[in-house]
Design an enzyme around this catalytic site. Structure first.
Site, mmCIF file in Angstrom:
data_model
loop_
_atom_site.group_PDB
_atom_site.id
_atom_site.type_symbol
_atom_site.label_atom_id
_atom_site.label_comp_id
_atom_site.label_asym_id
_atom_site.label_seq_id
_atom_site.Cartn_x
_atom_site.Cartn_y
_atom_site.Cartn_z
ATOM 1 C CE LYS A 52 -2.355 -2.692 -0.540
ATOM 2 N NZ LYS A 52 -2.430 -4.174 -0.465
ATOM 3 N N GLY A 181 1.290 -13.743 -13.234
ATOM 4 C CA GLY A 181 0.108 -13.807 -12.378
ATOM 5 C C GLY A 181 -0.647 -12.492 -12.398
ATOM 6 C CB THR A 182 -3.484 -11.186 -13.929
ATOM 7 O OG1 THR A 182 -4.144 -12.403 -14.293
ATOM 8 C CG2 THR A 182 -2.484 -10.813 -14.995
ATOM 9 N N GLY A 183 -3.428 -12.136 -10.326
ATOM 10 C CA GLY A 183 -4.239 -12.142 -9.109
ATOM 11 C C GLY A 183 -4.050 -10.805 -8.406
ATOM 12 C CD GLU A 188 -3.357 -4.717 -3.713
ATOM 13 O OE1 GLU A 188 -2.337 -4.971 -3.055
ATOM 14 O OE2 GLU A 188 -4.473 -4.539 -3.186
ATOM 15 N N GLY A 271 0.530 -16.925 -6.858
ATOM 16 C CA GLY A 271 -0.261 -17.499 -5.766
ATOM 17 C C GLY A 271 0.607 -17.894 -4.588
ATOM 18 C CG HIS A 445 -25.579 16.449 -5.541
ATOM 19 N ND1 HIS A 445 -25.377 15.561 -6.584
ATOM 20 C CD2 HIS A 445 -25.489 17.696 -6.071
ATOM 21 C CE1 HIS A 445 -25.194 16.256 -7.691
ATOM 22 N NE2 HIS A 445 -25.256 17.551 -7.417
#
Ligand SMILES: Cc1cc2nc3c(=O)[nH]c(=O)nc-3n(C[C@H](O)[C@H](O)[C@H](O)COP(=O)(O)OP(=O)(O)OC[C@H]3O[C@@H](n4cnc5c(N)ncnc54)[C@H](O)[C@@H]3O)c2cc1C
Ligand SMILES: NC(=O)c1ccc[n+]([C@@H]2O[C@H](COP(=O)([O-])OP(=O)(O)OC[C@H]3O[C@@H](n4cnc5c(N)ncnc54)[C@H](O)[C@@H]3O)[C@@H](O)[C@H]2O)c1
EC number: 1.8.1.4
Length: 480
Positions: A52, A181-183, A188, A271, A445
């Protein structure tokens, strides 16, 4: 060999194990946690937090790169790779440092710095530095986490390929990187590197991106990621070789065309597998599945009827941080209660991927629904007011509710700020809220949540057409 006798022995001082130890500590029971280190938890050291932090830097770069759309010219800016990675590590070390300090401040009676393996359902063998210790426990919690897996294509270069365990230790950003891998981990980290200016290409013999199962959301995710990233889905990698300046990859694309390209680095994000191989589980007599993993109930976390409980990534139930905490507490509490084990109600599932746009799954996925019993509604974020204002207008949210009683039961969400809307929906599902009750909630709004309300209204329309809900469930009235 020394012998120790405790009420509870916990294998693994990660998030799940530490939460289990807190239960034992609170109950005033004797306990020991066994882990060779490094301490600090996967989440804080090499998982949630550094990823992150990297994404936060990438978002800054992405905002600057897109500033011209808003009439703002930013000249002469550049990404300082070593500085980006230095901040990632220094903030990460701060987060992980708190946990490390906690573990290292444990009374020596409560911590053994070594690996543990079973010699029976109530006994562990621990090869500690000075001596081998036999730990006898009334109950044992397995909380050993998971580790990256290496697919056959990368076996020959496994020592030189990066996983999420190593990538944050890089001194500088590479010029190019192949992501296998595209998990969640692949997209991310791969997308963040791409936004920081690294030439990223993804490889996957399958077609999944993240964890979506709703065909409409899957299609929108593919459209978006195909537009912003280079994705070789359904590709067949035939050779990966270490060469001067990186790795040469040979592959055949989905149309059967052959390609060769060299990348400076490779990220293996194919994975993770449960850490059980060195536990000698066969000595416990607990039921194992065809992969040799313990079979446990997600509500008790007990393995068969043994005095053995399992928590966190290693359990295979829900490999996420907040779930590892919950499972640690449940496993710890039940280990203390054994044999009077209690079944706990698990929280509504909630998964969020911090990509752009963000991906979230709440409650039941589309693939897990009984489609005779539910209807769906949807909203596109392509023209949603606030999303357009902010220049982040893309994505699709699909919502599912039961025909019988108009209750929201799940959602697959791809779009801006989904991390927040996913929480609103998870809390609503856990409270058994009906769709009309949700529509009656206040919405400001102009905000992203107005999009959610549009989706809920579409869902309400489907419910009216399906016609099974009771009038009181429909709650038709002002504002609905
Ligand atoms: C790159 C990445 C990003 C992630 N991002 C997120 C996110 O944003 N949000 C989220 O919710 N989740 C995220 N996750 C998942 C989250 O990190 C995990 O679900 C969580 O950390 C699992 O905790 P755990 O306690 O099961 O395992 P861990 O924290 O890995 O603890 C396991 C411990 O067991 C020890 N151990 C292993 N074998 C033995 C043995 N034989 N004897 C003694 N000790 C042993 C290990 O040393 C380790 O300390 C991410 C994961 C990764 C890899
Ligand atoms: N934001 C978050 O909450 C977050 C972030 C990161 C990780 N996590 C957790 O970590 C877990 C593990 O994530 P992950 O991404 O490693 O695993 P994953 O299982 O989600 O993804 C693995 C990917 O590798 C692909 N793959 C399999 N074999 C391959 C091969 N030979 N070559 C190329 N691709 C191949 C799969 O099709 C899939 O796309 C997740 O399930 C999630 O629970 C969570």
């Amino acid at each position: 060999m020394k012998t120790r006798q405790v009420d509870i022995a916990i294998i693994g001082a990660g998030t799940a194990g530490l939460n289990a130890s807190r239960e034992a500590h609170r109950a005033g029971k004797s306990w020991v946690i066994i882990d060779p280190g490094p301490y600090g938890t996967t989440c804080a050291r090499v998982g949630c937090m550094p990823s992150k932090l990297l994404i936060a830097a990438a978002e800054r770069a992405h905002t600057i790169a897109g500033a011209a759309e808003f009439g703002i010219q930013v000249n002469d800016w550049k990404v300082d790779g070593p500085a980006v990675l230095k901040r990632v590590r220094s903030e990460r070390d701060r987060f992980a440092g708190f946990v490390k300090e906690t573990v290292e401040s444990f009374d020596p009676e409560n911590l053994i710095r070594a690996r543990a393996r079973f010699s029976g359902p109530n006994t562990l063998i621990v090869d500690a530095k000075d001596d081998t210790i036999e730990v006898k426990a009334k109950a044992i919690v397995i909380a050993t986490g998971s580790s990256p897996w290496t697919p056959p294509q990368l076996e020959g270069v496994a020592d030189d390929v990066l996983t999420s365990d190593e990538i944050f230790e890089m001194e500088d950003l590479p010029a190019s990187m192949a992501v296998f891998g595209t998990g969640i981990i692949g997209v991310e980290i791969g997308q963040a590197f791409a936004q920081l200016g690294v030439a990223i290409e993804f490889f996957n013999p399958f077609e999944d991106i993240g964890r979506f199962s709703d065909p409409k959301v899957v299609a929108e995710t593919h459209r978006s990621f195909d537009e912003q990233l280079t994705m070789h889905l359904k590709s067949d990698v035939s050779a990966v070789e270490k060469v001067d300046g990186g790795f040469r990859i040979e592959w055949t694309d989905r149309d059967g065309e052959a390609h060769t390209r060299t990348f400076e680095a490779i990220l293996n994000a194919t994975g993770r597998r449960a850490n059980v191989s060195d536990l000698d589980l066969e000595k416990t007599g607990i039921p194992l599945n065809e992969h040799g993993l313990p079979i446990s109930s997600p509500r008790t976390l007990q393995c068969g009827d043994a005095p053995i409980f399992i928590a966190g990534d290693v359990s295979g139930h829900r490999p996420l941080l907040h779930e590892a905490s919950d499972e640690g507490r449940i496993a710890g509490a039940n280990a203390l209660r054994f044999p009077d084990v209690q079944a706990y109600i698990r929280k509504t599932t909630l998964e969020i991927a911090f990509t752009s746009p963000q991906m979230a799954i709440v409650g039941n996925r589309w693939a897990d629904l009984d489609h005779d019993e539910v209807v769906s509604g949807e909203v596109s974020f392509a023209n949603q007011g606030r999303s357009r204002v902010m220049g982040v207008n893309e994505g699709l949210v699909r919502l599912y509710a039961t025909k019988q009683d108009c209750r929201l039961v799940g959602a697959e969400m791809f779009g801006p700020r989904m991390e927040h809307m996913a929480h609103l929906l998870a809390w609503a599902i856990q409270q058994n809220t009906t769709v009309p009750e949700l529509i009656a909630m206040p919405v400001y709004h102009p905000v992203f949540e107005e999009g959610l309300r549009t989706g809920l209204r579409d869902l309400a329309k489907s419910l009216r057409i399906a016609g099974h809900c009771q009038p009181q469930d429909r709650g038709e009235g002002p504002g609905v």
